[in-house]
Design a protein around this motif. Structure first.
Motif, PDB file in Angstrom:
ATOM      1  N   GLY A 114     -10.193  -2.553 -12.861  1.00  0.00           N
ATOM      2  CA  GLY A 114      -9.365  -3.738 -12.912  1.00  0.00           C
ATOM      3  C   GLY A 114      -8.309  -3.813 -11.828  1.00  0.00           C
ATOM      4  N   ALA A 115      -8.146  -2.757 -11.019  1.00  0.00           N
ATOM      5  CA  ALA A 115      -7.131  -2.768  -9.962  1.00  0.00           C
ATOM      6  C   ALA A 115      -7.801  -2.935  -8.617  1.00  0.00           C
ATOM      7  N   SER A 116      -7.227  -3.775  -7.787  1.00  0.00           N
ATOM      8  CA  SER A 116      -7.740  -3.982  -6.443  1.00  0.00           C
ATOM      9  C   SER A 116      -7.138  -2.940  -5.507  1.00  0.00           C
ATOM     10  N   VAL A 117      -7.990  -2.217  -4.799  1.00  0.00           N
ATOM     11  CA  VAL A 117      -7.532  -1.198  -3.854  1.00  0.00           C
ATOM     12  C   VAL A 117      -7.919  -1.649  -2.453  1.00  0.00           C
ATOM     13  N   THR A 118      -6.943  -1.762  -1.582  1.00  0.00           N
ATOM     14  CA  THR A 118      -7.190  -2.158  -0.203  1.00  0.00           C
ATOM     15  C   THR A 118      -6.656  -1.090   0.721  1.00  0.00           C
ATOM     16  N   GLU A 119      -6.992  -1.198   1.994  1.00  0.00           N
ATOM     17  CA  GLU A 119      -6.448  -0.268   2.979  1.00  0.00           C
ATOM     18  C   GLU A 119      -4.918  -0.365   2.993  1.00  0.00           C
ATOM     19  N   GLY A 120      -4.378  -1.562   2.779  1.00  0.00           N
ATOM     20  CA  GLY A 120      -2.926  -1.730   2.740  1.00  0.00           C
ATOM     21  C   GLY A 120      -2.288  -0.962   1.602  1.00  0.00           C
ATOM     22  N   SER A 121      -2.921  -1.000   0.428  1.00  0.00           N
ATOM     23  CA  SER A 121      -2.339  -0.263  -0.696  1.00  0.00           C
ATOM     24  C   SER A 121      -2.499   1.234  -0.494  1.00  0.00           C
ATOM     25  N   ALA A 122      -3.582   1.659   0.150  1.00  0.00           N
ATOM     26  CA  ALA A 122      -3.749   3.083   0.464  1.00  0.00           C
ATOM     27  C   ALA A 122      -2.657   3.530   1.430  1.00  0.00           C
ATOM     28  N   GLU A 123      -2.352   2.700   2.412  1.00  0.00           N
ATOM     29  CA  GLU A 123      -1.299   3.041   3.375  1.00  0.00           C
ATOM     30  C   GLU A 123       0.066   3.069   2.699  1.00  0.00           C
ATOM     31  N   ARG A 124       0.319   2.156   1.775  1.00  0.00           N
ATOM     32  CA  ARG A 124       1.592   2.161   1.046  1.00  0.00           C
ATOM     33  C   ARG A 124       1.724   3.434   0.217  1.00  0.00           C
ATOM     34  N   LEU A 125       0.626   3.885  -0.384  1.00  0.00           N
ATOM     35  CA  LEU A 125       0.658   5.118  -1.159  1.00  0.00           C
ATOM     36  C   LEU A 125       0.928   6.309  -0.247  1.00  0.00           C
ATOM     37  N   ARG A 126       0.262   6.353   0.907  1.00  0.00           N
ATOM     38  CA  ARG A 126       0.519   7.434   1.876  1.00  0.00           C
ATOM     39  C   ARG A 126       1.986   7.442   2.298  1.00  0.00           C
ATOM     40  N   SER A 127       2.532   6.265   2.558  1.00  0.00           N
ATOM     41  CA  SER A 127       3.925   6.145   2.978  1.00  0.00           C
ATOM     42  C   SER A 127       4.861   6.622   1.874  1.00  0.00           C
ATOM     43  N   TRP A 128       4.562   6.237   0.621  1.00  0.00           N
ATOM     44  CA  TRP A 128       5.398   6.660  -0.502  1.00  0.00           C
ATOM     45  C   TRP A 128       5.368   8.181  -0.654  1.00  0.00           C
ATOM     46  N   LEU A 129       4.181   8.785  -0.539  1.00  0.00           N
ATOM     47  CA  LEU A 129       4.075  10.236  -0.662  1.00  0.00           C
ATOM     48  C   LEU A 129       4.882  10.933   0.423  1.00  0.00           C
ATOM     49  N   LYS A 130       4.824  10.408   1.645  1.00  0.00           N
ATOM     50  CA  LYS A 130       5.577  11.001   2.750  1.00  0.00           C
ATOM     51  C   LYS A 130       7.077  10.879   2.496  1.00  0.00           C
TER      52      LYS A 130
END
Length: 87
Positions: free
Chosen positions: A5-21
């Motif tokens: 039910g959740a849309s995963v895009t390259e943008g959301s993957a990048e936001r997650l990477r940024s948050w982890l950093k």
């Protein structure tokens, strides 16, 4: 794509990477190492919950990596690059 039910895009993957950093940068380099031996407690978790800051930091880091691995599995299944926990 959609997964659970959740849309995963390259943008959301990048936001997650940024948050982890950002989270990693906030945790590392804070305070002297002797603060890791300080005991903290959480009365809302019960009177027996007492641990050193070092233990809590290690546990939270391991927990975050567990979820990052789960997210990476979803990203790879969708044809996107996995999360790089070191970069």
């Amino acid at each position: 794509g959609k997964k659970g039910g959740a849309s995963v895009t390259e943008g959301s993957a990048e936001r997650l990477r940024s948050w982890l950093k950002t989270a990693r940068n906030k945790v590392t380099g804070r305070g002297p190492l002797d603060c890791l031996a300080e005991v903290v407690d959480r009365p809302d978790f019960g009177e027996e919950w007492r641990h050193t800051r070092g233990f809590v930091l290690e546990r939270v880091h391991a927990h975050d990596l567990w979820h990052a691995a789960e997210a990476s599995e979803i990203l790879v299944a969708l044809g996107l690059p996995p999360i790089d926990p070191w970069g």
